[in-house]
Design a protein around this motif. Sequence first.
Motif, PDB file in Angstrom:
ATOM      1  N   GLU A  14       0.815  -1.215   0.000  1.00  0.00           N
ATOM      2  CA  GLU A  14       0.000   0.000   0.000  1.00  0.00           C
ATOM      3  C   GLU A  14       0.846   1.261   0.000  1.00  0.00           C
ATOM      4  O   GLU A  14       0.419   2.299  -0.510  1.00  0.00           O
ATOM      5  CB  GLU A  14      -0.974  -0.005   1.183  1.00  0.00           C
ATOM      6  N   ASP A  15       2.049   1.203   0.554  1.00  0.00           N
ATOM      7  CA  ASP A  15       2.938   2.366   0.500  1.00  0.00           C
ATOM      8  C   ASP A  15       3.305   2.697  -0.942  1.00  0.00           C
ATOM      9  O   ASP A  15       3.402   3.866  -1.310  1.00  0.00           O
ATOM     10  CB  ASP A  15       4.206   2.125   1.318  1.00  0.00           C
ATOM     11  N   LEU A  16       3.480   1.669  -1.772  1.00  0.00           N
ATOM     12  CA  LEU A  16       3.785   1.891  -3.180  1.00  0.00           C
ATOM     13  C   LEU A  16       2.616   2.592  -3.869  1.00  0.00           C
ATOM     14  O   LEU A  16       2.811   3.526  -4.646  1.00  0.00           O
ATOM     15  CB  LEU A  16       4.104   0.572  -3.889  1.00  0.00           C
ATOM     16  N   VAL A  17       1.398   2.167  -3.586  1.00  0.00           N
ATOM     17  CA  VAL A  17       0.225   2.806  -4.180  1.00  0.00           C
ATOM     18  C   VAL A  17       0.184   4.287  -3.782  1.00  0.00           C
ATOM     19  O   VAL A  17      -0.038   5.159  -4.625  1.00  0.00           O
ATOM     20  CB  VAL A  17      -1.078   2.083  -3.756  1.00  0.00           C
ATOM     21  N   ALA A  18       0.425   4.589  -2.526  1.00  0.00           N
ATOM     22  CA  ALA A  18       0.419   5.971  -2.056  1.00  0.00           C
ATOM     23  C   ALA A  18       1.544   6.783  -2.710  1.00  0.00           C
ATOM     24  O   ALA A  18       1.342   7.940  -3.092  1.00  0.00           O
ATOM     25  CB  ALA A  18       0.539   6.016  -0.535  1.00  0.00           C
ATOM     26  N   ARG A  19       2.719   6.197  -2.849  1.00  0.00           N
ATOM     27  CA  ARG A  19       3.842   6.895  -3.500  1.00  0.00           C
ATOM     28  C   ARG A  19       3.529   7.180  -4.968  1.00  0.00           C
ATOM     29  O   ARG A  19       3.824   8.262  -5.470  1.00  0.00           O
ATOM     30  CB  ARG A  19       5.139   6.087  -3.390  1.00  0.00           C
ATOM     31  N   LEU A  20       2.939   6.212  -5.654  1.00  0.00           N
ATOM     32  CA  LEU A  20       2.564   6.428  -7.052  1.00  0.00           C
ATOM     33  C   LEU A  20       1.567   7.577  -7.174  1.00  0.00           C
ATOM     34  O   LEU A  20       1.676   8.418  -8.065  1.00  0.00           O
ATOM     35  CB  LEU A  20       1.965   5.155  -7.648  1.00  0.00           C
ATOM     36  N   ARG A  21       0.600   7.621  -6.269  1.00  0.00           N
ATOM     37  CA  ARG A  21      -0.383   8.705  -6.304  1.00  0.00           C
ATOM     38  C   ARG A  21       0.289  10.054  -6.113  1.00  0.00           C
ATOM     39  O   ARG A  21      -0.031  11.026  -6.803  1.00  0.00           O
ATOM     40  CB  ARG A  21      -1.442   8.472  -5.214  1.00  0.00           C
ATOM     41  N   ARG A  22       1.226  10.144  -5.189  1.00  0.00           N
ATOM     42  CA  ARG A  22       1.918  11.413  -4.953  1.00  0.00           C
ATOM     43  C   ARG A  22       2.742  11.829  -6.169  1.00  0.00           C
ATOM     44  O   ARG A  22       2.839  13.010  -6.480  1.00  0.00           O
ATOM     45  CB  ARG A  22       2.828  11.307  -3.724  1.00  0.00           C
ATOM     46  N   GLU A  23       3.333  10.867  -6.858  1.00  0.00           N
ATOM     47  CA  GLU A  23       4.226  11.163  -7.982  1.00  0.00           C
ATOM     48  C   GLU A  23       3.493  11.310  -9.311  1.00  0.00           C
ATOM     49  O   GLU A  23       4.053  11.850 -10.255  1.00  0.00           O
ATOM     50  CB  GLU A  23       5.290  10.072  -8.114  1.00  0.00           C
ATOM     51  N   TRP A  24       2.277  10.818  -9.407  1.00  0.00           N
ATOM     52  CA  TRP A  24       1.525  10.846 -10.668  1.00  0.00           C
ATOM     53  C   TRP A  24       0.694  12.121 -10.705  1.00  0.00           C
ATOM     54  O   TRP A  24      -0.325  12.219 -10.014  1.00  0.00           O
ATOM     55  CB  TRP A  24       0.633   9.610 -10.766  1.00  0.00           C
ATOM     56  N   PRO A  25       1.071  13.112 -11.510  1.00  0.00           N
ATOM     57  CA  PRO A  25       0.412  14.421 -11.457  1.00  0.00           C
ATOM     58  C   PRO A  25      -0.931  14.505 -12.183  1.00  0.00           C
ATOM     59  O   PRO A  25      -1.647  15.479 -12.013  1.00  0.00           O
ATOM     60  CB  PRO A  25       1.433  15.340 -12.131  1.00  0.00           C
ATOM     61  N   THR A  26      -1.255  13.516 -12.989  1.00  0.00           N
ATOM     62  CA  THR A  26      -2.499  13.583 -13.760  1.00  0.00           C
ATOM     63  C   THR A  26      -3.432  12.466 -13.332  1.00  0.00           C
ATOM     64  O   THR A  26      -3.165  11.747 -12.379  1.00  0.00           O
ATOM     65  CB  THR A  26      -2.194  13.488 -15.265  1.00  0.00           C
ATOM     66  N   ALA A  27      -4.521  12.311 -14.064  1.00  0.00           N
ATOM     67  CA  ALA A  27      -5.543  11.326 -13.713  1.00  0.00           C
ATOM     68  C   ALA A  27      -4.952   9.934 -13.543  1.00  0.00           C
ATOM     69  O   ALA A  27      -4.167   9.471 -14.357  1.00  0.00           O
ATOM     70  CB  ALA A  27      -6.632  11.300 -14.778  1.00  0.00           C
TER      71      ALA A  27
END
Length: 101
Positions: A14-27
């Motif tokens: 789940e930490d990876l999912v949260a990190r991806l969300r922080r780093e992914w600037p678009t939809a």
Amino acid sequence: MNLAYLHVIHAGDEDLVARLRREWPTALLLNRAGAPLEARIADLDAGLADVVTVAAAALANPDLPARLQANAPLNAADPATFYGGDHTGHTGYPTLDAAQK
């Protein structure tokens, strides 16, 4: 067009999912195959995704938005009907109106 596809199998990290969300600037579309619909909605509520997949729930509930708004029970999906080539898949499930009668 600024479009990218990133396919990640996070294996419960789940930490990876949260990190991806922080780093992914678009939809961000998040597909948690096999996860209950409540977990997918929680991903939206938590801001982890902008869009989630609802495949089987949508097939079994042709009126899925109305059911979610009414907090009504969902039809259980029958995978045997998904690609049967006839009407028994999508249209064979009862709608919320029919279930309430």
